[in-house]
Each structure stands twice: as C-alpha cells, then as structure tokens.
Design an enzyme around this catalytic site. Structure first.
Site, PDB file in Angstrom:
ATOM      1  N   LYS A 184       0.522  -1.223   0.718  1.00 13.06           N
ATOM      2  CA  LYS A 184       0.042  -0.164   0.024  1.00 13.06           C
ATOM      3  C   LYS A 184       0.863   1.437   0.047  1.00 13.06           C
ATOM      4  CE  LYS A 184      -3.664  -2.212  -0.423  1.00 13.06           C
ATOM      5  NZ  LYS A 184      -4.178  -2.894   0.753  1.00 13.06           N
TER       6      LYS A 184
HETATM    7  C1  LIG Z   1      -5.240  -4.068   0.275  1.00  9.50           C
HETATM    8  C2  LIG Z   1      -6.657  -3.950   0.434  1.00  9.50           C
HETATM    9  C3  LIG Z   1      -7.479  -4.115   2.050  1.00  9.50           C
HETATM   10  C4  LIG Z   1      -6.555  -5.455   3.339  1.00  9.50           C
HETATM   11  O1  LIG Z   1      -6.370  -3.892   3.550  1.00  9.50           O
HETATM   12  P1  LIG Z   1      -5.140  -4.663   4.881  1.00  9.50           P
HETATM   13  O2  LIG Z   1      -4.286  -4.554   5.392  1.00  9.50           O
HETATM   14  O3  LIG Z   1      -4.528  -6.015   3.771  1.00  9.50           O
HETATM   15  O4  LIG Z   1      -5.680  -5.885   5.479  1.00  9.50           O
HETATM   16  C5  LIG Z   1      -8.722  -3.834   2.102  1.00  9.50           C
HETATM   17  N1  LIG Z   1      -9.663  -3.079   0.927  1.00  9.50           N
HETATM   18  C6  LIG Z   1      -8.928  -3.398  -0.181  1.00  9.50           C
HETATM   19  C7  LIG Z   1      -9.619  -2.001  -1.591  1.00  9.50           C
HETATM   20  C8  LIG Z   1      -7.531  -3.278  -0.666  1.00  9.50           C
HETATM   21  O5  LIG Z   1      -6.886  -2.807  -1.576  1.00  9.50           O
END
Ligand SMILES: *Cc1c(COP(=O)(O)O)cnc(C)c1O
Length: 384
Positions: A184
């Site tokens: 992210k």
């Molecule tokens: C990455 C992601 C998540 C989950 O994030 P985590 O921190 O891995 O739990 C949720 N929603 C979207 C749209 C994502 O891309």
C-alpha cells in the site's frame, strides 16, 4: 522466474525507516505502546479525523467498526462487487449479509444509483471503496445514506493522502479504514487504522481491539499501571505493534513526497498512453486529490489483436510486472454460495475483462515509465 526489470511494486523503505525500527527494538517496548499512540495522533492530523485507532490490518479496522456498530445477523451491508474480498468478508464475519452492487464505468467506484436501489429496511451500512486512490462520489453517497440512517464506512485501503473536493479522506464518512499492508501507499508490513469523528466509536473499537479489556489496560505494564483489568466484552486481538508503528510514523512523514512521486508517474503514463486507441486510461476528477495507489488501464479486447491475459504474459516476458485489481467478488466460489453468479454485475465484469494494473511505486524513474509504455504499445500492435 528471473527477476523482473520493472516489478509491479517495490516498497519505499529508506535508512530512516530501518533506523526507527532498530531503535524500537533496542527500546525494549515491542508491542502497542508509545509509538502506536504517536502514530495515531499523527494519522489523525494527516487525515483530518479527531480519533484514530491503529490496528493490525485494514481488514481488522473494517471488521471492528462493524462490530462496534453492533451490525450482525439479520442486517445488510452494501459493498461494491469490484473490490478486494476483505471489504465483504468482514460483513460475513459479523453475521450480516454483504449486498453486492455494481460500480461506475468511469472509475470503478461505487455507483450511487446502484447503492440506492439495493437499500432495504435491513440496510445498516455501506462500504464505498476509493478504487485506486480516486475518491468516490461522497456527496451523492452521503445524501442517500444520511436521511435513512445508513452508516458510511469508507474502505480507504488505496486512498491515504487523497482528498475529496478539498476534504481529506478520513474526515468525510462516519468512519474510514486505511491499510498499511506491504504494497500500500505507506506500509507497516501489516497494519491498518480506523479514523472517525465519533469518540464513542473509537473507544468501543479500542476495547474490541484488545480482548475486550477496559480501555486503560494498555498501560498495565507501566510504572503506575495496575495489573488489574476487566474484560467488559468478548474482543479480538487486532492491535498494532510498536515495531510496526515506528515504521508507520517514518512512512507517514514521507506521505506527501510519496504521493507526489506517484502523481508524477501517473501523469507520465497518461501523457505516454493517452493516444493509444486500444487502451482506456483511468478517469479522474480534477477537483479531487488522487492517491494513485494503482494505475489501471483497460485493454479493448474487442478491437485489440492481443487479449488482456496475453498482454500480461508478454509484458512479464519482457521483464515488466503487472497485476489485476480486482477479480469481481461474484466470480469467486465463496460468493457463489451467497447466491451471486457471473452476469450479476456487468460493469464490474467489463472493467475486469480488460484490467491491467501497470507498475506503480515511488522509485520508478521516468525512463522506467517510458520502458513500460513502449513495450505495452509494441505488444498491442503485434498479434501473437
Ligand atoms: C488491501 C486492501 C484491503 C485489506 O487491507 P489489509 O490491510 O491487508 O487488511 C481492503 N480493501 C481493499 C480495497 C484493499 O485493496
């Protein structure tokens, strides 16, 4: 496979990130402590929310929020079909039903009209996803939700640093969940946060995050802290570590610079590819601040001599990593068991059919972007 010349993603970890984690290791305080509290404070300032709870994933933030709202069996939560599974899985884990709706062709964000049509007397919340970092149409979504008492929980896994018409993402809906997963825009390895203006929600999430313990139990190992605590309800184990928060604080300090780098890359992709007739580029609204988590193009499979899957394979052969965001939820086995099936969400299906997320990470040079674009154009011109 040989190392790619340009991977889909590479985390932006600098010496100061490493030093902050090493310093925390030496401090003797590893789990939730002073770094988590400071990270929460700094996140609150960055996203314009009075209260932030740092947790160990965005998934946990979404889940804890729904739990804290007492959403459960008999309730419905509206979720776009075009998202990562976590957005809807958390609804299932509360015992409520995720009601999938289609997205808008232009930006793969929740279609407010589809949201409105899906509302029933059981609808308790909606989870708009700011796809790729482009904010959803929050004014339209709030105008539908607020008069009906439907809560708005934003999935901002892609959207830290984004703004909707001048308002930072985190300061708009009833609550907003961020992700600090490895890929992210900023990362703590694994991590997430919930931002809200509702102190009661934040307090309840804090209790649910750590076993249902009374909320001042975090300091039970400190001088002046007490060993005595009470379990006030059945909670979870979703707290963030101080190791992760130390990294998160360094990353957050660089958020503006990282977002600027992503924007530079996105604008170069646009300049290089905007005349390519076989591609649709991501639409974005100039009135917003885009976080550019993803740069997703769509291949026109009808007119292109090379189909999306082959474009991905041939890019990989030339050392270029890509990904696809997302396989629509109703294509997955588990969602078929909820009664959904292919054909249910035509816009999501059309977007998915052509979708390719191109390499996007702050260290990409202009030459890297040009290399990706030249190869992509070349592949689209040459049938296999
Ligand atoms: C990455 C992601 C998540 C989950 O994030 P985590 O921190 O891995 O739990 C949720 N929603 C979207 C749209 C994502 O891309």
């Amino acid at each position: 496979m040989a190392e790619l010349r340009i991977p889909f993603f590479r985390p932006a970890i600098d010496d100061d990130d490493i030093a902050a984690v090493a310093e925390t290791l030496r401090s003797g305080w590893l789990t939730s402590g002073p770094n988590v509290r400071e990270f929460e404070r700094e996140l609150a300032a960055a996203c314009g929310a009075p209260f932030v709870n740092a947790v160990n994933s965005c998934t946990a933030a979404l889940h804890l929020c729904l739990r804290a709202w007492d959403i459960g069996p008999g309730d419905e939560v509206i979720v776009p079909a075009y998202t990562f599974s976590a957005t809807a899985t958390v609804v299932v884990h509360t015992g409520a039903r995720p009601v999938l709706v289609d997205v808008r062709e232009r930006d793969a964000n929740l279609d407010p009209a589809a949201f409105e049509r899906a509302i029933t007397p059981r609808t308790k919340a909606v989870i708009p996803v700011h796809f790729a970092g482009e904010p959803c149409d929050m004014d339209a979504i709030l105008a539908i939700a607020r008069p009906r008492g439907i809560r708005v929980l934003e999935d901002a896994a892609h959207a830290i640093g984004a703004a909707y018409r001048g308002r930072p993402i985190g300061s708009i809906g009833d609550a907003t969940a961020f992700s600090f997963y490895a890929t992210k825009n900023i990362t703590t390895g694994e991590g997430g946060a919930l931002a809200t203006a509702d102190q009661a929600l934040s307090d309840r999430v804090r209790v649910l995050t750590l076993h249902g313990m009374t909320k001042d139990a975090w300091n039970r190992y400190d001088a002046g802290g007490s060993w005595r605590y009470d379990i006030v309800e059945f909670g979870f184990k979703d707290n963030l570590t101080d190791l992760a928060a130390a990294l998160g604080r360094r990353q957050l300090a660089k958020l503006d610079r990282l977002t600027e780098a992503r924007t530079r890359i996105a604008m170069r992709y646009v300049a290089n590819l905007r005349d390519e007739p076989l591609l649709t580029l991501p639409a974005f609204d100039e009135a917003n601040r885009h976080a550019w988590h993803l740069f997703m193009v769509r291949v026109d499979n009808q007119r292109s001599p090379v189909q999306r899957d082959d474009v991905i394979r041939r890019l990989a052969e030339r050392g270029i990593g890509t990904s696809v965001h997302f396989i629509p939820l109703h294509y997955h086995t588990a969602y078929r068991k909820l009664g959904y099936q292919p054909g249910d969400f035509p816009v999501s299906e059309r977007i998915f059919d052509g979708a390719i997320s191109l390499p996007m990470f702050p260290a990409m040079t202009d030459a890297d972007v040009d290399f990706v674009c030249e190869n992509l154009r070349d592949i689209l011109r040459t049938a296999a």
